[in-house]
Structures are given as structure tokens and as C-alpha cells.
Write a protein that holds these residues in place. Structure first.
Motif, mmCIF file in Angstrom:
data_model
loop_
_atom_site.group_PDB
_atom_site.id
_atom_site.type_symbol
_atom_site.label_atom_id
_atom_site.label_comp_id
_atom_site.label_asym_id
_atom_site.label_seq_id
_atom_site.Cartn_x
_atom_site.Cartn_y
_atom_site.Cartn_z
ATOM 1 N N VAL B 208 0.818 -1.213 0.000
ATOM 2 C CA VAL B 208 0.000 0.000 0.000
ATOM 3 C C VAL B 208 0.854 1.266 0.000
ATOM 4 O O VAL B 208 0.783 2.085 -0.912
ATOM 5 C CB VAL B 208 -0.969 0.020 1.209
ATOM 6 N N THR B 209 1.693 1.404 1.034
ATOM 7 C CA THR B 209 2.448 2.648 1.172
ATOM 8 C C THR B 209 3.366 2.885 -0.023
ATOM 9 O O THR B 209 3.326 3.945 -0.651
ATOM 10 C CB THR B 209 3.299 2.617 2.465
ATOM 11 N N LEU B 210 4.184 1.876 -0.323
ATOM 12 C CA LEU B 210 5.187 2.047 -1.371
ATOM 13 C C LEU B 210 4.573 2.405 -2.731
ATOM 14 O O LEU B 210 5.010 3.364 -3.369
ATOM 15 C CB LEU B 210 6.055 0.787 -1.452
ATOM 16 N N PRO B 211 3.529 1.663 -3.187
ATOM 17 C CA PRO B 211 2.909 2.040 -4.458
ATOM 18 C C PRO B 211 2.308 3.448 -4.424
ATOM 19 O O PRO B 211 2.423 4.198 -5.403
ATOM 20 C CB PRO B 211 1.811 0.991 -4.648
ATOM 21 N N LEU B 212 1.712 3.808 -3.286
ATOM 22 C CA LEU B 212 1.116 5.143 -3.211
ATOM 23 C C LEU B 212 2.182 6.230 -3.228
ATOM 24 O O LEU B 212 1.919 7.364 -3.616
ATOM 25 C CB LEU B 212 0.263 5.277 -1.948
ATOM 26 N N LEU B 213 3.386 5.884 -2.802
ATOM 27 C CA LEU B 213 4.466 6.867 -2.787
ATOM 28 C C LEU B 213 5.206 6.924 -4.121
ATOM 29 O O LEU B 213 6.150 7.696 -4.278
ATOM 30 C CB LEU B 213 5.460 6.545 -1.672
ATOM 31 N N MET B 214 4.792 6.097 -5.061
ATOM 32 C CA MET B 214 5.524 6.012 -6.333
ATOM 33 C C MET B 214 5.700 7.372 -7.016
ATOM 34 O O MET B 214 6.815 7.700 -7.455
ATOM 35 C CB MET B 214 4.804 5.028 -7.259
ATOM 36 N N PRO B 215 4.651 8.178 -7.140
ATOM 37 C CA PRO B 215 4.850 9.480 -7.794
ATOM 38 C C PRO B 215 5.903 10.318 -7.070
ATOM 39 O O PRO B 215 6.716 10.982 -7.704
ATOM 40 C CB PRO B 215 3.467 10.145 -7.710
ATOM 41 N N THR B 216 5.868 10.255 -5.722
ATOM 42 C CA THR B 216 6.861 11.000 -4.947
ATOM 43 C C THR B 216 8.257 10.476 -5.239
ATOM 44 O O THR B 216 9.201 11.250 -5.414
ATOM 45 C CB THR B 216 6.570 10.870 -3.440
ATOM 46 N N THR B 217 8.387 9.158 -5.287
ATOM 47 C CA THR B 217 9.701 8.570 -5.547
ATOM 48 C C THR B 217 10.232 9.016 -6.900
ATOM 49 O O THR B 217 11.399 9.381 -7.027
ATOM 50 C CB THR B 217 9.606 7.039 -5.488
ATOM 51 N N LEU B 218 9.367 9.018 -7.902
ATOM 52 C CA LEU B 218 9.814 9.454 -9.227
ATOM 53 C C LEU B 218 10.223 10.922 -9.216
ATOM 54 O O LEU B 218 11.244 11.301 -9.781
ATOM 55 C CB LEU B 218 8.699 9.229 -10.253
ATOM 56 N N PHE B 219 9.414 11.731 -8.528
ATOM 57 C CA PHE B 219 9.718 13.155 -8.427
ATOM 58 C C PHE B 219 11.071 13.364 -7.747
ATOM 59 O O PHE B 219 11.928 14.107 -8.222
ATOM 60 C CB PHE B 219 8.599 13.841 -7.637
ATOM 61 N N VAL B 220 11.274 12.664 -6.637
ATOM 62 C CA VAL B 220 12.527 12.772 -5.898
ATOM 63 C C VAL B 220 13.685 12.258 -6.751
ATOM 64 O O VAL B 220 14.758 12.861 -6.798
ATOM 65 C CB VAL B 220 12.440 11.993 -4.568
ATOM 66 N N LEU B 221 13.434 11.161 -7.450
ATOM 67 C CA LEU B 221 14.476 10.564 -8.281
ATOM 68 C C LEU B 221 14.958 11.549 -9.349
ATOM 69 O O LEU B 221 16.163 11.747 -9.538
ATOM 70 C CB LEU B 221 13.948 9.286 -8.935
#
Lengths: 273, 296
Positions: B208-221
């Protein structure tokens, strides 16, 4: 929250979190230790080592730090002032006007999010030279004044403001500029604060571009002054260099410690969009 | 009809007038330099009485044969690979801790975030001191354990790793903020539902958490990659690219070529490589990022 770790799990995580936090703060603690103690205690930790401000006095006397402080303050204020005006106007145009070429222009603005000014430092140096303003504060600030980040942030904010408010103001006879100043700007205040904090801390700390365009005490900001001081003037007296480092960072660090919550929230607000 | 036309005309004029001041500066300091750099990369650097002449691809040929360029590029790749995954991972961990129920979490947040506020040059000065041979902090600790003296920044094998450590220390807290913002926007109902379903904490995080954070991860990346090409202050302060170019990064090399060797034409060709990499990144972001999330 219902989903919680077991008690041992929580204890383990708490311990890990604190170990990381101590690791993270240790370098700073060490820097403060060195700066506030006589040189002979720079790497010797004794609880009762005498505290001293001598390193700060020596650093302050060894380089024109007051001038550097003045330069950085003026620079940061100048950049922020111009940014706020330019970004507000541009963001308002993007958010509330339909004009020819708007979407293309918006993409052209976003280009700066990818290609930050320092990447283009060789060509921008030429431009400053052609304009005859090398080694001045405006030369440091100009490439950053039309901030794509600021325009983007404010445009997103302005778009969320209901246009009924604008219509109401228009009925009362307000013109476009009045509407912007009386309706949009006040409602976007938290975003302005967020942008201001991010901008000030960025430009207080910026180094490479100022290093390239300045070459005298009259225009050098603190960061470049610190670099000149620690690489040329000093041998390897780390106590004095560390004191100078802390001194130049102090205003921002103190502001951060006092307004920690606002800082973090501002960075968060700026990051969400 | 004509009133409608004139209103549209006025909207056009107003829109452009509002945009104009920012547009002028952006064109002058972002778009024009990109084009000028491109053109200049096909000309020679003027030397003395000899002006700049068209040399075709000579600058690029020089670049391909330049071992320092390749070294800087490889270093940059190692620097990015060494910095980005660890700082993003740590950032996520920090955000989850700070967002959770751990005792004293506002102190934790303070500790994690403080390096972000410091100037990179100050950070570099402090760490330079740690790495100093003989009486730097690390030497002292290691010598206490009887490890022989080692010049961390003076050795080709360790210098890049030293820079990577500093970059992680400086950036993790910054990326934490983005994750924290995303976590705080997540609905608590999700965790409740998962608890009712009897999901473990780890399953919840992974599913749940990790998939929902995906956009953030891409942005941070994306931001982390941009930063790995852009932030070379440490190099200037700590190593000047040395020893033997072992810590030279692409932008630092551009700075050296442009402002130490004053070879602006070659610097232009090098800048084109950097711009190309950033353009590829933009295309990648466009293709992979769910644009609805960040660009409404």
C-alpha cells in the motif's frame, strides 16, 4: 493508526531512528566543538576543556566578513524581491488569462526546472561580460530572478482560487492589477512564505555561479568569501576555519532553529506541487 | 462580435504584458544560452589576434579523445549511483519514522533536516576537516583501533566515496520532506482497513504505502539526478577534482575548462553533453511519470 509495530519492534525502530539522528547531528556537534574551543582541543574531547570565542574573533579579523554579510543580505533580498514581483505577474497570466502562445510559453518556462542556471555558467558569464556587469551583485542574481519554480508554484495556487471571487471584485469596479493585489496575493500568503524561505536559503547558500562571476570583496557573497578565506588566507588552522564556517551559516541556522516548523512545512508545501 | 474580439485582444495584451518581464529574463539566461552554447560548440575559441572560426565537429572530436572527459562522465555516473539509491532509501526511512509514533520525533526531524539548511560549502569545509590525514576525525578514530593512516581525499580509490558520503548526509533530509508530505496526505482509513484484514506492517508498507508513494519517488528521483549533475560545490572545496581527476564531475570539468583553461568552445561542447543528459532525463520523466499527479 491501528497498524502498529509490536513493542519490541517499536523499541528497535526507536533505537535505530535515534542512532541515525545522532549520526546525522554528530558532524555539526563536532564542528561546534572545534569552533568554541582553543586549537589544542580541536580533536581532543575533554568535558572540561575551556570554552573560547577566540576562534571567532580571529576569523572575523582575518577577512572582510562584515562586507560579505552585507553583500549576501543585499543579494538575497534583491533576488527575492524581484522574484516575487516577476513570478506573481507571470503566474497570474498563466492561471487566469487565455492568450496566444500560452501553453508553449508555459513549457518554455518549465525548461528552467530541468536546466538550472548554473549548468549554463560559461555562456551566462559571457552575457554578463557583454552587459558590463561582471563582479556585481546584479550579475549574481539575474539568472535566478525569473524563477520557473516560483511561477509554477504560484500558478498552481492561483488556479485553486475560485474565479467567483474575481468576478465579485470586478463587479465592484476593481481592475486587473487591483484584483491581483487584493484577491489573489492575500489568499496565496502561505505559498509566498514557503517560496520565500526556499529562495532565501537557496541563495544564501549558492556558491558556484557567484564564485565564477565575482572576483572582488565588493561583490563576493559569504559562501565565496568563506571559500577564499579558507583556501588562501589560512594554512590549516581548522579551529578558525570551522569558526568562520559556523559564523557564515549562523543567521540561517538560527532562523531555521527558531522557525523549524514553518521551514519544514514550507519545504513540504513547495514540494507537494 | 466586435466587442468580443476586442475583449480577446485585450486579454492577449494583458496576458503577454504580465508575462513579459519574466519571459525576457528566462529567454536571456536560459533559452538563449542553450542555443548559443550549441552554436559555439562548432567554433574555435578565439586566441589572441585569431578570432573564432567554424571548426565543425572538432570540439566533439577532441572530447571523444579526451580521457579526462570520459573520467568525469564515469565519475559522475558512479557518484549518481552511489548517492541516489541510498539517500532516497534513507529519506523514506526517515519520513516513516518521523511520521510514526516514535518518541521525540520532532527532535529526529530536526536532526535529519538540519544538514539541508547548511550551505554546501560549509558542509564541505566541515567534512574536509574530518577527512584530513593525521589529525582529522576519521584518522583519530581509526588510529585508536590501530588501523594504519590513510589519506582519504588524497587517494584515487577512496576520494569519490568520500564525496558520496557527504552528499548522502546533505540530501537525505531534503528528500525526507517530500516523502513526509506524501505520507501526511495518505488516508488513515487505509491502515485501518489493512489492520482489519490482518495485514502485517511490512505487507502494508510493501503493498500500500510504497505504491502510493511512487509518484513522490519518481519526483525525488528526477530531482536527485538533476542534483547529481548540478551540485559540484564539494568538489571545488574538497578536492578540486583530484587526485588525478579521480573526483572530477562533469560540471566541475566544464567549470575548469571554461574558467581555468578559458577554452569556451570546448566548454560549450562539454555543456552540450550535460544538456543532452538533462534532455534525456526530461523525456524519461515525461514518459514514465504519471503527469496527472504533479502537473494538474
Amino acid at each position: 493508526m491501528v497498524l502498529q509495530p509490536s513493542r519490541t519492534g517499536l523499541a528497535l525502530e526507536t533505537a535505530a531512528a535515534w542512532v541515525l539522528a545522532v549520526l546525522w547531528i554528530l558532524p555539526l556537534f563536532y564542528a561546534f566543538w572545534t569552533a568554541f574551543h582553543p586549537t589544542e582541543f580541536a580533536t581532543r574531547f575533554q568535558l572540561l576543556a575551556p570554552l573560547s570565542l577566540q576562534n571567532f574573533r580571529n576569523a572575523w579579523d582575518a577577512a572582510p566578513f562584515s562586507r560579505y554579510f552585507f553583500n549576501t543580505t543585499v543579494l538575497v533580498a534583491m533576488i527575492l524581491g524581484v522574484q516575487l514581483v516577476l513570478c506573481t505577474l507571470a503566474a497570474y497570466a498563466f492561471a487566469r488569462y487565455t492568450f496566444w502562445g500560452r501553453d508553449v510559453m508555459f513549457i518554455l518556462v518549465l525548461v528552467q526546472l530541468m536546466i538550472k542556471p548554473e549548468v549554463l555558467l560559461v555562456e551566462n558569464y559571457r552575457t554578463m561580460s557583454a552587459l558590463g556587469i561582471l563582479d556585481t551583485l546584479p550579475a549574481i542574481g539575474l539568472p535566478y530572478m525569473a524563477s520557473a519554480f516560483g511561477i509554477f508554484l504560484l500558478r498552481q495556487t492561483f488556479k485553486t482560487i475560485p474565479s467567483e471571487l474575481e468576478d465579485a471584485a470586478r463587479v465592484e469596479g476593481a481592475n486587473a492589477l487591483q484584483i491581483l493585489l487584493k484577491v489573489y496575493v492575500p489568499l496565496a500568503k502561505p505559498v509566498y512564505l514557503a517560496f520565500a524561505l526556499v529562495s532565501v536559503s537557496f541563495h544564501w547558500n549558492n556558491f558556484l555561479w557567484p564564485l565564477v562571476v565575482t572576483n572582488s570583496v565588493h561583490s563576493r557573497p559569504l559562501t565565496v568569501g568563506l571559500q577564499v578565506f579558507s583556501s588562501v588566507d589560512q594554512g590549516i588552522d581548522w579551529s578558525i576555519i570551522t569558526a568562520a564556517t559556523i559564523m557564515t551559516t549562523a543567521p540561517l541556522l538560527i532562523a531555521f532553529l527558531l522557525f523549524q516548523r514553518q521551514f519544514v512545512q514550507s519545504f513540504m508545501r513547495a514540494g507537494i506541487r | 462580435m466586435s466587442a468580443h474580439h476586442s475583449r480577446r485582444f485585450i486579454a492577449n495584451v494583458h496576458g503577454w504584458l504580465l508575462l513579459l518581464p519574466a519571459a525576457v529574463l528566462l529567454v536571456l539566461f536560459t533559452h538563449y544560452p542553450v542555443i548559443a552554447t550549441f552554436l559555439r560548440s562548432f567554433f574555435s575559441t578565439p586566441k589572441g589576434a585569431r578570432g573564432s572560426v567554424f571548426v565543425g565537429l572538432d570540439n566533439y572530436r577532441q572530447m571523444i579523445e579526451d580521457p579526462i572527459f570520459w573520467q568525469a562522465l564515469t565519475n559522475n555516473a558512479f557518484f549518481a549511483v552511489g548517492t541516489i539509491p541510498i539517500s532516497i532509501g534513507l529519506a523514506l526511512l526517515m519520513a516513516i519514522w518521523v511520521n510514526g509514533r516514535i518518541a521525540g520525533k520532532s527532535w529526529l526531524r530536526l536532526a535529519y533536516f538540519t544538514p539541508t539548511v547548511l550551505p554546501m560549502i560549509a558542509v564541505a569545509n566541515i567534512w574536509l576537516f574530518f577527512y584530513t590525514p593525521q589529525y582529522g576525525l576519521f584518522e583519530q578514530i581509526l588510529s585508536a583501533f590501530g588501523v594504519p593512516s590513510h589519506n582519504f581525499l588524497g587517494s584515487k580509490d577512496t576520494v569519490l566515496a568520500c564525496l558520496i558520503v557527504v552528499a548522502i548526509w546533505k540530501e537525505a533530509g531534503f528528500f525526507m520532506i517530500f516523502y513526509l508530505a506524501a505520507l501526511q496526505q495518505m488516508s488513515p482509513n487505509l491502515a485501518e482497513a489493512a489492520a482489519i484484514e490482518g495485514a502485517s506492517r511490512w505487507t502494508f508498507f510493501r503493498r500500500v504505502t510504497l505504491p502510493l508513494l511512487m509518484p513522490t519517488t519518481l519526483f525525488v528521483l528526477v530531482n536527485a539526478i538533476i542534483n547529481s549533475f548540478r551540485l559540484v560545490d564539494y568538489v571545488v572545496v574538497m578536492t578540486r577534482g583530484g587526485p588525478d581527476n579521480a573526483s572530477s564531475l562533469l560540471l566541475y570539468y566544464i567549470y575548469e575548462v571554461g574558467f581555468k583553461f578559458w577554452d569556451s568552445a570546448y566548454a560549450a561542447a562539454l555543456t552540450m553533453v550535460l544538456l543532452l543528459l538533462l534532455a534525456l532525463l526530461a523525456v524519461g520523466q515525461f514518459l514514465f511519470m504519471d503527469r496527472k499527479v504533479h502537473y494538474r
